[in-house]
Design a protein around this motif. Sequence first.
Motif, PDB file in Angstrom:
ATOM      1  N   LEU A 270       0.831  -1.212   0.000  1.00  0.00           N
ATOM      2  CA  LEU A 270       0.000   0.000   0.000  1.00  0.00           C
ATOM      3  C   LEU A 270       0.862   1.257   0.000  1.00  0.00           C
ATOM      4  O   LEU A 270       0.599   2.201  -0.759  1.00  0.00           O
ATOM      5  CB  LEU A 270      -0.928   0.002   1.213  1.00  0.00           C
ATOM      6  CG  LEU A 270      -2.099  -0.977   1.155  1.00  0.00           C
ATOM      7  CD1 LEU A 270      -2.727  -1.141   2.532  1.00  0.00           C
ATOM      8  CD2 LEU A 270      -3.144  -0.515   0.141  1.00  0.00           C
ATOM      9  N   ASN A 271       1.895   1.280   0.827  1.00  0.00           N
ATOM     10  CA  ASN A 271       2.769   2.456   0.882  1.00  0.00           C
ATOM     11  C   ASN A 271       3.518   2.663  -0.423  1.00  0.00           C
ATOM     12  O   ASN A 271       3.692   3.801  -0.879  1.00  0.00           O
ATOM     13  CB  ASN A 271       3.743   2.339   2.053  1.00  0.00           C
ATOM     14  CG  ASN A 271       3.034   2.469   3.394  1.00  0.00           C
ATOM     15  OD1 ASN A 271       1.988   3.093   3.494  1.00  0.00           O
ATOM     16  ND2 ASN A 271       3.587   1.847   4.423  1.00  0.00           N
ATOM     17  N   SER A 272       3.956   1.575  -1.038  1.00  0.00           N
ATOM     18  CA  SER A 272       4.627   1.661  -2.334  1.00  0.00           C
ATOM     19  C   SER A 272       3.669   2.213  -3.401  1.00  0.00           C
ATOM     20  O   SER A 272       4.049   3.052  -4.222  1.00  0.00           O
ATOM     21  CB  SER A 272       5.142   0.273  -2.736  1.00  0.00           C
ATOM     22  OG  SER A 272       5.700   0.313  -4.011  1.00  0.00           O
TER      23      SER A 272
ATOM     24  N   ALA B 201       0.701  10.031  -3.285  1.00  0.00           N
ATOM     25  CA  ALA B 201      -0.293  10.200  -2.220  1.00  0.00           C
ATOM     26  C   ALA B 201       0.228   9.723  -0.875  1.00  0.00           C
ATOM     27  O   ALA B 201      -0.533   9.255  -0.037  1.00  0.00           O
ATOM     28  CB  ALA B 201      -1.556   9.432  -2.609  1.00  0.00           C
ATOM     29  N   GLU B 202       1.534   9.880  -0.645  1.00  0.00           N
ATOM     30  CA  GLU B 202       2.140   9.372   0.589  1.00  0.00           C
ATOM     31  C   GLU B 202       1.523   9.967   1.849  1.00  0.00           C
ATOM     32  O   GLU B 202       1.407   9.291   2.866  1.00  0.00           O
ATOM     33  CB  GLU B 202       3.654   9.654   0.624  1.00  0.00           C
ATOM     34  CG  GLU B 202       4.417   9.077  -0.545  1.00  0.00           C
ATOM     35  CD  GLU B 202       4.713  10.104  -1.617  1.00  0.00           C
ATOM     36  OE1 GLU B 202       3.740  10.707  -2.126  1.00  0.00           O
ATOM     37  OE2 GLU B 202       5.883  10.305  -1.951  1.00  0.00           O
ATOM     38  N   SER B 203       1.127  11.222   1.783  1.00  0.00           N
ATOM     39  CA  SER B 203       0.631  11.906   2.990  1.00  0.00           C
ATOM     40  C   SER B 203      -0.868  11.702   3.218  1.00  0.00           C
ATOM     41  O   SER B 203      -1.413  12.160   4.220  1.00  0.00           O
ATOM     42  CB  SER B 203       0.923  13.401   2.889  1.00  0.00           C
ATOM     43  OG  SER B 203       0.263  13.945   1.755  1.00  0.00           O
ATOM     44  N   ILE B 204      -1.523  11.013   2.306  1.00  0.00           N
ATOM     45  CA  ILE B 204      -2.976  10.825   2.411  1.00  0.00           C
ATOM     46  C   ILE B 204      -3.274   9.501   3.108  1.00  0.00           C
ATOM     47  O   ILE B 204      -2.584   8.500   2.892  1.00  0.00           O
ATOM     48  CB  ILE B 204      -3.637  10.864   1.012  1.00  0.00           C
ATOM     49  CG1 ILE B 204      -3.332  12.206   0.343  1.00  0.00           C
ATOM     50  CG2 ILE B 204      -5.143  10.640   1.096  1.00  0.00           C
ATOM     51  CD1 ILE B 204      -3.763  12.301  -1.102  1.00  0.00           C
TER      52      ILE B 204
ATOM     53  N   LEU C 196      -6.854  -8.555  -4.555  1.00  0.00           N
ATOM     54  CA  LEU C 196      -5.945  -9.174  -5.519  1.00  0.00           C
ATOM     55  C   LEU C 196      -4.607  -8.425  -5.598  1.00  0.00           C
ATOM     56  O   LEU C 196      -3.556  -9.037  -5.771  1.00  0.00           O
ATOM     57  CB  LEU C 196      -6.589  -9.215  -6.908  1.00  0.00           C
ATOM     58  CG  LEU C 196      -7.653 -10.286  -7.115  1.00  0.00           C
ATOM     59  CD1 LEU C 196      -8.514  -9.978  -8.339  1.00  0.00           C
ATOM     60  CD2 LEU C 196      -7.019 -11.666  -7.246  1.00  0.00           C
ATOM     61  N   LEU C 197      -4.658  -7.116  -5.457  1.00  0.00           N
ATOM     62  CA  LEU C 197      -3.437  -6.308  -5.548  1.00  0.00           C
ATOM     63  C   LEU C 197      -2.638  -6.268  -4.249  1.00  0.00           C
ATOM     64  O   LEU C 197      -1.406  -6.335  -4.277  1.00  0.00           O
ATOM     65  CB  LEU C 197      -3.788  -4.871  -5.946  1.00  0.00           C
ATOM     66  CG  LEU C 197      -4.254  -4.645  -7.383  1.00  0.00           C
ATOM     67  CD1 LEU C 197      -4.843  -3.253  -7.530  1.00  0.00           C
ATOM     68  CD2 LEU C 197      -3.094  -4.830  -8.352  1.00  0.00           C
ATOM     69  N   PHE C 198      -3.312  -6.148  -3.109  1.00  0.00           N
ATOM     70  CA  PHE C 198      -2.629  -5.775  -1.881  1.00  0.00           C
ATOM     71  C   PHE C 198      -2.678  -6.792  -0.733  1.00  0.00           C
ATOM     72  O   PHE C 198      -2.152  -6.502   0.347  1.00  0.00           O
ATOM     73  CB  PHE C 198      -3.216  -4.453  -1.351  1.00  0.00           C
ATOM     74  CG  PHE C 198      -3.179  -3.314  -2.335  1.00  0.00           C
ATOM     75  CD1 PHE C 198      -1.977  -2.767  -2.746  1.00  0.00           C
ATOM     76  CD2 PHE C 198      -4.357  -2.781  -2.834  1.00  0.00           C
ATOM     77  CE1 PHE C 198      -1.943  -1.693  -3.634  1.00  0.00           C
ATOM     78  CE2 PHE C 198      -4.335  -1.712  -3.723  1.00  0.00           C
ATOM     79  CZ  PHE C 198      -3.131  -1.168  -4.128  1.00  0.00           C
ATOM     80  N   ALA C 199      -3.281  -7.940  -0.903  1.00  0.00           N
ATOM     81  CA  ALA C 199      -3.463  -8.873   0.220  1.00  0.00           C
ATOM     82  C   ALA C 199      -2.141  -9.361   0.798  1.00  0.00           C
ATOM     83  O   ALA C 199      -1.181  -9.611   0.074  1.00  0.00           O
ATOM     84  CB  ALA C 199      -4.287 -10.077  -0.223  1.00  0.00           C
ATOM     85  N   LYS C 200      -2.099  -9.489   2.116  1.00  0.00           N
ATOM     86  CA  LYS C 200      -0.936 -10.098   2.783  1.00  0.00           C
ATOM     87  C   LYS C 200      -0.843 -11.573   2.412  1.00  0.00           C
ATOM     88  O   LYS C 200       0.223 -12.087   2.111  1.00  0.00           O
ATOM     89  CB  LYS C 200      -1.085 -10.000   4.311  1.00  0.00           C
ATOM     90  CG  LYS C 200      -0.877  -8.642   4.902  1.00  0.00           C
ATOM     91  CD  LYS C 200      -1.102  -8.726   6.417  1.00  0.00           C
ATOM     92  CE  LYS C 200      -1.218  -7.333   7.013  1.00  0.00           C
ATOM     93  NZ  LYS C 200      -1.676  -7.379   8.404  1.00  0.00           N
TER      94      LYS C 200
ATOM     95  N   LEU D 133       0.662  -7.505  -7.375  1.00  0.00           N
ATOM     96  CA  LEU D 133       1.790  -6.569  -7.369  1.00  0.00           C
ATOM     97  C   LEU D 133       3.129  -7.239  -7.058  1.00  0.00           C
ATOM     98  O   LEU D 133       4.176  -6.629  -7.233  1.00  0.00           O
ATOM     99  CB  LEU D 133       1.536  -5.429  -6.376  1.00  0.00           C
ATOM    100  CG  LEU D 133       0.402  -4.480  -6.766  1.00  0.00           C
ATOM    101  CD1 LEU D 133       0.192  -3.421  -5.694  1.00  0.00           C
ATOM    102  CD2 LEU D 133       0.671  -3.826  -8.114  1.00  0.00           C
ATOM    103  N   ARG D 134       3.105  -8.500  -6.631  1.00  0.00           N
ATOM    104  CA  ARG D 134       4.365  -9.211  -6.354  1.00  0.00           C
ATOM    105  C   ARG D 134       4.588 -10.400  -7.289  1.00  0.00           C
ATOM    106  O   ARG D 134       5.718 -10.850  -7.461  1.00  0.00           O
ATOM    107  CB  ARG D 134       4.364  -9.712  -4.907  1.00  0.00           C
ATOM    108  CG  ARG D 134       4.544  -8.610  -3.897  1.00  0.00           C
ATOM    109  CD  ARG D 134       5.235  -9.108  -2.637  1.00  0.00           C
ATOM    110  NE  ARG D 134       5.624  -7.982  -1.806  1.00  0.00           N
ATOM    111  CZ  ARG D 134       5.015  -7.642  -0.689  1.00  0.00           C
ATOM    112  NH1 ARG D 134       4.004  -8.345  -0.240  1.00  0.00           N
ATOM    113  NH2 ARG D 134       5.443  -6.601   0.010  1.00  0.00           N
ATOM    114  N   ILE D 135       3.526 -10.905  -7.874  1.00  0.00           N
ATOM    115  CA  ILE D 135       3.616 -12.181  -8.588  1.00  0.00           C
ATOM    116  C   ILE D 135       4.459 -12.079  -9.860  1.00  0.00           C
ATOM    117  O   ILE D 135       5.175 -13.008 -10.214  1.00  0.00           O
ATOM    118  CB  ILE D 135       2.201 -12.743  -8.878  1.00  0.00           C
ATOM    119  CG1 ILE D 135       2.264 -14.250  -9.083  1.00  0.00           C
ATOM    120  CG2 ILE D 135       1.536 -12.046 -10.061  1.00  0.00           C
ATOM    121  CD1 ILE D 135       0.890 -14.918  -9.036  1.00  0.00           C
ATOM    122  N   ILE D 136       4.406 -10.940 -10.546  1.00  0.00           N
ATOM    123  CA  ILE D 136       5.149 -10.791 -11.802  1.00  0.00           C
ATOM    124  C   ILE D 136       6.654 -10.806 -11.544  1.00  0.00           C
ATOM    125  O   ILE D 136       7.405 -11.532 -12.210  1.00  0.00           O
ATOM    126  CB  ILE D 136       4.727  -9.517 -12.557  1.00  0.00           C
ATOM    127  CG1 ILE D 136       3.283  -9.659 -13.040  1.00  0.00           C
ATOM    128  CG2 ILE D 136       5.657  -9.245 -13.748  1.00  0.00           C
ATOM    129  CD1 ILE D 136       2.667  -8.398 -13.599  1.00  0.00           C
TER     130      ILE D 136
END
Length: 200
Positions: free
Chosen positions: A28-30, A37-40, A67-71, A111-114
């Motif tokens: 999420l931070n990345s 949008a780091e400050s939002i 799908l994008l951000f799950a732990k 976001l990590r699989i590729i």
Amino acid sequence: MEYAKGSRHYEDEINSYATLEDLDDDLLNSYKEKIGAESIETSQVLRARGFLRQQGDKEYLTNAAVLLFAKNIMQFYSNCRVRFLRIDGRELQVGDKFNIIKDKSIDLPILRIIDEAKNYISDQLRVFITQDIKTGKFIETPEYPEFPWLEGIVNAVAHRDYSMTGCFIKISMYDDRLEIESPGCLPDVVTVNNIRETRF
């Protein structure tokens, strides 16, 4: 039928089981950094991007957000997987001639699989060394150039149909070729016959 017509998208539907605590803060931070949008606050960013939706008096994450951000992607989508098979030979055999010599599953959020698939597959490729007759220098040439097979994986991950359960992206490496299979149908007006000329 709605999915086939393109009037409904699985990724936009809500996931009634996942919560913000199930999302990976690093991802999420990345993402927030990439869009400036780091400050939002994270929930505000998710809301603005359509990843967090109101239904009744509660807010829910969409399938896309999970799908994008799950732990732990397997907790929610066991089909968010790239499976790599290395086959010894030019055809897959079964029974006592079974010839799969590597079978690796990569189960990660989109976001990590590729990156993980890229790193693993590049380690499986052979590198051929030849000598340049004019210069005398040795030249390393990979079995397959990176751009086309990586583009194939990116397209498979980006365009697959995540509503199809029990399916996953499969990459099969034979002695003479590399095949990438992605679950789903051809989109809208695209057919096998017109795929070279038709865009959707």
